[in-house]
Design a protein around this motif. Structure first.
Motif, PDB file in Angstrom:
ATOM      1  N   ALA A   1       0.403   6.224   3.439  1.00 44.80           N
ATOM      2  CA  ALA A   1      -0.742   6.626   4.262  1.00 44.80           C
ATOM      3  C   ALA A   1      -1.614   5.427   4.602  1.00 44.80           C
ATOM      4  N   ASN A   2      -1.898   4.578   3.616  1.00 35.92           N
ATOM      5  CA  ASN A   2      -2.746   3.410   3.864  1.00 35.92           C
ATOM      6  C   ASN A   2      -2.029   2.363   4.698  1.00 35.92           C
ATOM      7  N   ARG A   3      -0.708   2.240   4.512  1.00 36.51           N
ATOM      8  CA  ARG A   3       0.046   1.288   5.329  1.00 36.51           C
ATOM      9  C   ARG A   3       0.059   1.718   6.787  1.00 36.51           C
ATOM     10  N   GLU A   4       0.120   3.007   7.024  1.00 40.34           N
ATOM     11  CA  GLU A   4       0.115   3.515   8.392  1.00 40.34           C
ATOM     12  C   GLU A   4      -1.203   3.206   9.092  1.00 40.34           C
ATOM     13  N   LYS A   5      -2.317   3.192   8.341  1.00 40.14           N
ATOM     14  CA  LYS A   5      -3.613   2.875   8.937  1.00 40.14           C
ATOM     15  C   LYS A   5      -3.668   1.440   9.450  1.00 40.14           C
ATOM     16  N   ILE A   6      -2.915   0.554   8.777  1.00 40.90           N
ATOM     17  CA  ILE A   6      -2.958  -0.864   9.141  1.00 40.90           C
ATOM     18  C   ILE A   6      -1.884  -1.212  10.166  1.00 40.90           C
TER      19      ILE A   6
ATOM     20  N   ASP B   1      -9.348  -6.399  12.963  1.00 36.67           N
ATOM     21  CA  ASP B   1      -9.490  -5.470  11.850  1.00 36.67           C
ATOM     22  C   ASP B   1     -10.330  -6.132  10.758  1.00 36.67           C
TER      23      ASP B   1
ATOM     24  N   VAL C   1      -2.787   3.426  16.631  1.00 33.25           N
ATOM     25  CA  VAL C   1      -4.222   3.699  16.662  1.00 33.25           C
ATOM     26  C   VAL C   1      -4.682   3.784  18.112  1.00 33.25           C
TER      27      VAL C   1
ATOM     28  N   TYR D   1       0.830  -1.200   0.000  1.00 35.74           N
ATOM     29  CA  TYR D   1       0.000   0.000   0.000  1.00 35.74           C
ATOM     30  C   TYR D   1       0.870   1.258   0.000  1.00 35.74           C
TER      31      TYR D   1
END
Length: 364
Positions: A141-146, A244, A150, A138
């Motif tokens: 930005a998207n890798r950081e979400k996973i 998740d 959090v 990814y």
């Protein structure tokens, strides 16, 4: 088995295998070229991904698009039969259209049965391998979400809650931990908090650093304890406690059913993602049979424009079918439709259409 059955089944499976192999190679080449920069920026080599990621990713893609592959395969080879007037010759020899369609039914049932088993049991094993590395393909930005930090708020049961201010999914550690337990009157009876928390895989529990424990007695008196280190178990690893969207993909159907039941008992109201995954595992293989007869009905007559027009119609319908599944997933996750209705609605729409076109063609 009659010569006719062998001939059609051979054409069906041969075309299906060829198109499946062709699409696999095309998708693999395009996908690898697109993701090479992200893979290398994550510290991996392309060769590592070709061995440890893409074989499982291809399994995922094939199961996801198997109905469409079958649909295009049937349109392709049946259109060739129609253009060569072979279907006219078969019908003129005294065989009914229903008899002509029998090997299509047999082959589609065979493929659907195989992929039904794959969807429920083999695919989750492939997803387990795929999803370990999926985040590294990814964008940042998207890798950081996973994999990034959090805030965790989860319910273990109707009366138990866990809060973590800052939790890193990749390292499985965080800060600002709190576990609270309430009685049936929603009165706090136990709480333990810690400055830091980390998952200890070997011990199968969480380690709390700098903890403060509070127990509230019936007379509202409080017992306080503190310490440097405390190990505590909640019965499940972090992946289960803080699930998740990908977790459902990793579980075989029996495991997924148990997980959904446990989450429902905990009071988790966001189960539609997992229910979509559960129902799609059956609805997609069933769609193989539906789309086989839809493709047969559309392509069994010689048309002006020949194979090209049939393929154009087929690809357009295939796009609508795939898009409808993905759109209905979003609708279901927003709780506009139930997951059962959302995952079976494309089949409920396409099945009557396939039946109508098939009967119309058979009665001509």
């Amino acid at each position: 088995m009659k010569i006719l059955d062998k001939y059609i089944i051979k054409n069906f499976l041969g075309t299906f295998g060829f198109i499946m192999l062709l699409l696999t190679v095309i998708v693999l080449v395009i996908d690898v070229q697109e993701k090479v920069p992200r893979i290398q920026n994550s510290g991996f080599t392309v060769s590592y991904f070709l061995i440890h990621y893409y074989p499982f990713y291809i399994v995922y893609l094939l199961v996801t698009f198997i109905a469409i592959i079958v649909f295009i395969s049937v349109i392709f080879f049946t259109s060739k039969l129609a253009n060569n007037t072979e279907i006219v010759a078969i019908i003129s020899s005294g065989a009914s259209f229903h008899r002509f369609a029998r090997p299509y039914l047999m082959t589609s049932l065979f493929i659907a049965t195989i992929f039904l088993s794959v969807s429920h049991f083999a695919l989750p094993l492939a997803n387990t391998k795929k999803n370990v590395l999926d985040a590294y393909t990814y964008s940042d930005a998207n890798r950081e979400k996973i994999l990034g930090n959090v805030s965790i708020t989860t319910q273990l049961s109707p009366n138990e809650y866990i809060f973590i201010n800052n939790y890193n999914k990749k390292e499985k550690r965080g800060s600002g931990f709190s576990y609270q337990k309430y009685d049936k009157n929603k009165k706090l009876i136990y709480q333990i908090s810690a400055s830091d928390v980390s998952w200890q895989a070997k011990k199968n529990n969480f380690e709390l650093d700098g903890y403060l424990e509070k127990t509230v007695l019936k007379n509202d008196a409080e017992i306080l304890k503190d310490g440097a280190v405390r190990n505590i178990s909640f019965g499940h690893p972090p992946e289960e406690l803080f699930p998740d969207q990908l977790l459902g993909q990793n579980k075989t159907t029996p495991e997924l059913i148990k997980f959904i039941a446990r989450e429902r008992e905990k009071g988790n109201g966001n189960l539609n993602t997992y229910l979509n995954e559960l129902y799609q595992r059956t609805s997609m293989p069933v769609s193989i049979i539906i789309l086989t007869f839809l493709a047969l009905s559309l392509s069994s007559q010689k048309k002006r424009g020949g194979l090209g027009i049939n393929l154009a119609i087929g690809i357009a319908l295939a796009f609508i079918f795939v898009f409808s599944f993905e759109a209905l997933k979003v609708v279901s996750e927003n709780k506009t439709l139930t997951p059962l209705m959302a995952m079976w609605l494309p089949n409920m729409v396409f099945a009557p259409l396939a039946a109508f076109l098939y009967l119309k063609r058979a009665n001509q």
